[in-house]
Design a protein around this motif. Structure first.
Motif, mmCIF file in Angstrom:
data_model
loop_
_atom_site.group_PDB
_atom_site.id
_atom_site.type_symbol
_atom_site.label_atom_id
_atom_site.label_comp_id
_atom_site.label_asym_id
_atom_site.label_seq_id
_atom_site.Cartn_x
_atom_site.Cartn_y
_atom_site.Cartn_z
ATOM 1 N N ASP A 269 -0.077 4.770 -10.246
ATOM 2 C CA ASP A 269 -0.283 3.971 -11.208
ATOM 3 C C ASP A 269 0.940 3.125 -12.189
ATOM 4 O OD1 ASP A 269 -3.158 4.236 -10.800
ATOM 5 O OD2 ASP A 269 -3.332 5.623 -12.341
ATOM 6 N N THR B 187 0.880 -1.057 -0.020
ATOM 7 C CA THR B 187 -0.121 -0.334 -0.033
ATOM 8 C C THR B 187 1.039 1.222 -0.035
ATOM 9 O OG1 THR B 187 -1.745 -1.150 1.142
ATOM 10 C CG2 THR B 187 -1.683 1.222 1.200
ATOM 11 N N ARG C 109 1.194 -0.731 -12.411
ATOM 12 C CA ARG C 109 0.501 -1.100 -13.053
ATOM 13 C C ARG C 109 0.939 -1.212 -14.775
ATOM 14 N NH1 ARG C 109 -3.719 1.237 -10.033
ATOM 15 N NH2 ARG C 109 -4.684 0.017 -8.921
ATOM 16 N N ARG D 122 2.358 1.691 -3.522
ATOM 17 C CA ARG D 122 1.562 2.162 -4.624
ATOM 18 C C ARG D 122 1.227 3.856 -4.204
ATOM 19 N NH1 ARG D 122 -0.930 -2.686 -3.345
ATOM 20 N NH2 ARG D 122 -0.706 -4.227 -5.317
#
Length: 383
Positions: A365, A357, A368, A360
């Motif tokens: 993003d 967490t 990803r 991120r």
């Protein structure tokens, strides 16, 4: 006749003994040549061909030198008549070596020549009324003379072999230098021809300590080239590569890839790069560059790798918790499988979730984005 041959330089025969021998010298020379042609087949063709008259003169000169030597007056002389004869015998020995022949035929010719010429000269001495003691003494001198000529030929043969061996070693080293230096093809081919070296399909560079190279090279293909700590081994591919790796076991060595022989420098460069990249775990470890292709590709440009790390790790501030980096590396390796990450790092899955967490939040993003994740994998997993 005593066991030890006398010094032919120290003995004299009277003119009365030698005079009839000199008169019949041409006949003795011809009979000697006929016997050598019959009993030493290797010399039959040379004697019968264009060289025949020259060889006949050489045999006659050798016999004449002997008679001159044993009949010359006592006293100081500028040069013994034996000198030119020994020089000629020495040259004969070198010539046999240059032509790739052993001394068997030449020494056989000497033995036949000694026996036949002694037989003929003894018969002349007997017919001229010489006593048995003089004839026996004469026999000792004949065989002592032939022994001197044989020894000179042996020395010439050995010197030529040593000289040729040193010259070829030098030529082979120059060929290796041309290959490793990336010289133009015509230069390398000329060096190979000069060294009388038959090119293989491929060459593989092997880096090994020089003291070990001298031992290992005798176990490899005879065409293997050596230059200090570098061996260039012919046709090390397929099953033969495994065999060479086995021979090197117990040595500290780095084995490059097989490359077309004119491209041996590429194999050498690969081996050098691998040696710089991989530090063997033990002092006697064989490193196969084929086992380290990924590292070689990924470290081809060290500065580019440093720049990549600086870019993709920028969201992790210099003061970031090292555990975050450790977790990110494991997460990428296990493709986001939380349980696997927890097992590898010996932490609770909830701890993995908490750290991811936080990551991120830092990367957003980009975690990803396939390009970013690929860049992160390279930055965090390359040694």
């Amino acid at each position: 006749m005593s066991d030890a041959l006398p010094d032919v330089r120290a003995f004299r025969l009277s003119p009365e003994v030698v005079a009839p021998l000199k008169m019949r010298l041409p006949d003795v020379a011809l009979r000697t040549i006929d016997a050598i042609m019959t009993e030493v087949p290797a010399y039959a063709v040379p004697f019968a061909g264009d060289l025949g008259p020259k060889i006949e003169r050489a045999v006659r000169a050798a016999l004449g030198t002997f008679l001159e030597l044993v009949s010359r007056a006592d006293g100081p002389e500028p040069q013994s008549p034996l000198g030119p004869a020994l020089e000629g015998a020495y040259a004969l020995g070198r010539g046999e070596a240059r032509n790739g022949r052993s001394l068997d035929a030449l020494l056989g010719a000497y033995r036949v020549g000694a026996r036949v010429s002694w037989h003929e000269l003894a018969a002349i001495s007997v017919s001229s009324g010489q006593p048995a003691a003089t004839i026996a003494h004469f026999a000792e001198l004949v065989f002592a003379y032939i022994d001197e000529l044989s020894a000179a030929s042996v020395a010439g043969h050995a010197d030529q072999l040593a000289s040729s061996g040193r010259a070829r070693i030098r030529d082979l080293e120059q060929l290796a230098q041309a290959l490793l230096g990336g010289e133009p093809e015509h230069v390398v081919r000329a060096a190979a021809e000069r060294a009388d070296w038959s090119p293989p399909r491929t060459l593989t560079a092997v880096l090994v300590p020089e003291h070990a190279a001298r031992t290992v090279v005798d176990l490899l293909d005879p065409r293997t080239l050596q230059l200090s700590e570098v061996l260039l081994v012919p046709d090390v591919d397929g099953g033969s590569r495994a065999a060479v790796l086995g021979l090197l076991r117990g040595q500290r060595a780095v084995v490059g890839p097989a490359r077309p022989w004119l491209q041996a420098k590429a194999s050498y460069d690969r081996a050098l790069r691998t040696a710089d990249l991989i530090e063997p775990a033990a002092a006697r470890t064989v490193v196969d560059t084929d086992d380290h292709l990924a590292e070689l590709v990924l470290t081809a440009d060290p500065q580019a790798l440093a720049d990549l790390r600086a870019r993709v790790l920028a969201p992790l501030t210099p003061g970031a918790d090292p555990k975050l980096v450790e977790t990110l590396r494991s997460w990428l390796r296990h493709q986001g499988r939380r349980e696997d990450v927890a097992a590898e790092l010996f932490i609770h899955p909830q701890t993995v979730r908490y750290r991811m967490t936080r990551l991120r939040e830092l990367y957003g993003d980009r975690l990803r984005d396939p390009e970013w994740t690929s860049a992160l994998i390279i930055a965090l997993t390359v040694i």
